[in-house]
Design a protein around this motif. Sequence first.
Motif, mmCIF file in Angstrom:
data_model
loop_
_atom_site.group_PDB
_atom_site.id
_atom_site.type_symbol
_atom_site.label_atom_id
_atom_site.label_comp_id
_atom_site.label_asym_id
_atom_site.label_seq_id
_atom_site.Cartn_x
_atom_site.Cartn_y
_atom_site.Cartn_z
ATOM 1 N N ILE A 7 50.714 -75.276 43.134
ATOM 2 C CA ILE A 7 51.622 -74.161 42.939
ATOM 3 C C ILE A 7 51.595 -73.308 44.196
ATOM 4 O O ILE A 7 50.560 -73.149 44.835
ATOM 5 N N HIS A 14 53.718 -65.965 35.631
ATOM 6 C CA HIS A 14 54.395 -65.362 34.488
ATOM 7 C C HIS A 14 54.313 -66.309 33.294
ATOM 8 O O HIS A 14 53.837 -67.439 33.423
ATOM 9 N N GLY A 16 56.504 -67.989 31.811
ATOM 10 C CA GLY A 16 57.226 -69.253 32.017
ATOM 11 C C GLY A 16 56.373 -70.265 32.759
ATOM 12 O O GLY A 16 56.305 -71.432 32.371
ATOM 13 N N ASN A 17 55.673 -69.826 33.816
ATOM 14 C CA ASN A 17 54.769 -70.728 34.541
ATOM 15 C C ASN A 17 53.713 -71.276 33.590
ATOM 16 O O ASN A 17 53.397 -72.461 33.618
ATOM 17 N N GLY A 20 55.397 -73.405 30.602
ATOM 18 C CA GLY A 20 56.150 -74.553 31.090
ATOM 19 C C GLY A 20 55.340 -75.495 31.962
ATOM 20 O O GLY A 20 55.692 -76.657 32.101
ATOM 21 N N ALA A 21 54.264 -75.022 32.569
ATOM 22 C CA ALA A 21 53.573 -75.873 33.537
ATOM 23 C C ALA A 21 52.049 -75.833 33.397
ATOM 24 O O ALA A 21 51.419 -76.829 33.015
ATOM 25 N N TRP A 25 49.067 -78.826 32.544
ATOM 26 C CA TRP A 25 48.104 -79.349 33.525
ATOM 27 C C TRP A 25 46.698 -79.229 32.978
ATOM 28 O O TRP A 25 45.864 -80.115 33.152
ATOM 29 N N GLY A 149 57.694 -79.652 37.571
ATOM 30 C CA GLY A 149 58.956 -79.393 36.882
ATOM 31 C C GLY A 149 60.097 -80.205 37.482
ATOM 32 O O GLY A 149 59.963 -80.796 38.560
ATOM 33 N N ASP A 151 62.665 -79.355 38.946
ATOM 34 C CA ASP A 151 63.138 -78.898 40.257
ATOM 35 C C ASP A 151 62.417 -79.590 41.415
ATOM 36 O O ASP A 151 62.874 -79.514 42.553
ATOM 37 N N ALA A 185 58.075 -76.165 28.061
ATOM 38 C CA ALA A 185 59.195 -75.332 27.633
ATOM 39 C C ALA A 185 59.884 -74.744 28.848
ATOM 40 O O ALA A 185 59.289 -74.609 29.906
ATOM 41 N N ARG A 186 61.137 -74.450 28.730
ATOM 42 C CA ARG A 186 61.858 -73.729 29.768
ATOM 43 C C ARG A 186 62.095 -72.324 29.247
ATOM 44 O O ARG A 186 62.879 -72.111 28.323
ATOM 45 N N ILE A 187 61.390 -71.387 29.818
ATOM 46 C CA ILE A 187 61.481 -70.008 29.353
ATOM 47 C C ILE A 187 62.495 -69.269 30.224
ATOM 48 O O ILE A 187 62.480 -69.385 31.438
ATOM 49 N N LYS A 196 66.425 -68.923 34.545
ATOM 50 C CA LYS A 196 65.013 -69.170 34.267
ATOM 51 C C LYS A 196 64.203 -67.898 34.481
ATOM 52 O O LYS A 196 64.513 -67.117 35.372
ATOM 53 N N MET A 197 63.174 -67.694 33.668
ATOM 54 C CA MET A 197 62.227 -66.621 33.971
ATOM 55 C C MET A 197 61.610 -66.971 35.323
ATOM 56 O O MET A 197 61.177 -68.094 35.522
ATOM 57 N N LYS A 199 59.616 -65.615 39.235
ATOM 58 C CA LYS A 199 58.848 -64.612 39.964
ATOM 59 C C LYS A 199 59.730 -63.861 40.945
ATOM 60 O O LYS A 199 59.473 -62.732 41.296
#
Length: 334
Positions: A7, A14, A16-17, A20-21, A25, A149, A151, A185-187, A196-197, A199
């Motif tokens: 990362i 946040h 979402g991180n 979602g991620a 991990w 993700g 992206d 999840a995609r927050i 997307k939520m 930073k």
Amino acid sequence: MRIFSGIRPSGNLHLGNYLGAVKNWIELQNKPDTELAVFGVMDYHGITTPYDPKTYRNQVLSVATEYISAGLNPDGKKILLIRQSRVPQHTELAWLFNTITPISWLNRLPTYKEQLEKSPKYNHIGLFDYPVLMAADILAYKAGTVPVGADQMAHIDITNEIAKKFNSMFGETFSSVKVPKIEGARIMSLQNPNNKMSKTTSAGSGQAGDEAIMLLDTPDEVRNKIKKAVTDSGSEIKFDIKEKPAISNLLSIFSLVVNKEIPELEKQYSNKSYSEFKNDLAEVVVSFLKPFQEKYKEINSNPNEVEETLIKSEENAINIVSSTLKEVKEKMGL
Ligand code: AMP
Ligand code: TRP
């Protein structure tokens, strides 16, 4: 299974991180077939876009502390948490890969163009070369599993192309890299459920405004942000992405945080108002963040410990990647 993920320390984490991620991990690190799991704070990638050198070192440490607080458990042997800039073999391998990567592969990447649009003054080789360094991060460990993700898919494709080209020029060395299917999840943003939520918000990079709930937000900050979160017309609490994107996002967050199915929540709130629903959501998020924040505070009271944990991981990382570098250099005639 050898896992690598990273990362960029471009801001604190946040919700979402996390949902979602990072959460996924952390689950991977303990799987019985995991032979090695390396998580990196990618500080060399982080300096390809605007950053503040005065605060950067602390920012990197803070992100590392957040990983540990969220449940990453680096033991320095099987599970490693590293700073990219402390394992110089990443950049050494990136240089070697630079000599076999056609410019046209990098030219076609959407990520480079998007970043350039965001910060036009940052038009330099480092930004252009970003994916080659990322390929080196992964292949230095011969990692086959890279949880990222959607992206990041274009970067993973380049990694596989570089691996293939290296093999065909210098002999079989790297296997292909896969992105595991994870139900991340995609927050979405609390202020605009179509985004997307993130930073990077209107409040500036790394300083989420009301759009994002940061893992380190105080209870009152969480309550305020949820109170101010946009809602949809009507009054029914129902999951319907098309008609009710804002309420659907809040329902997703609620569901993930308390581990309850969405239909169950819809039933529970069928006769309740938006404001009652939001009040309850704020409280469950506050309780959800509490253990994370307590752990963060505890670890942060002894920053040397984080530094030591990182150094232990980095020493072992250097051992592992040195053998890849030795093999690669031999094959390349160096
Ligand atoms: P970033 O914050 O963009 O550097 O992303 C770090 C990781 O968090 C990546 O794996 C992203 O896919 C993931 N991520 C970022 N924002 C969100 C979000 N709003 N919802 C879910 N996952 C996210
Ligand atoms: N580019 C990734 C991102 O922005 C971060 C990253 C750098 C990474 N090197 C990596 C992710 C290697 C996985 C593997 O999210």
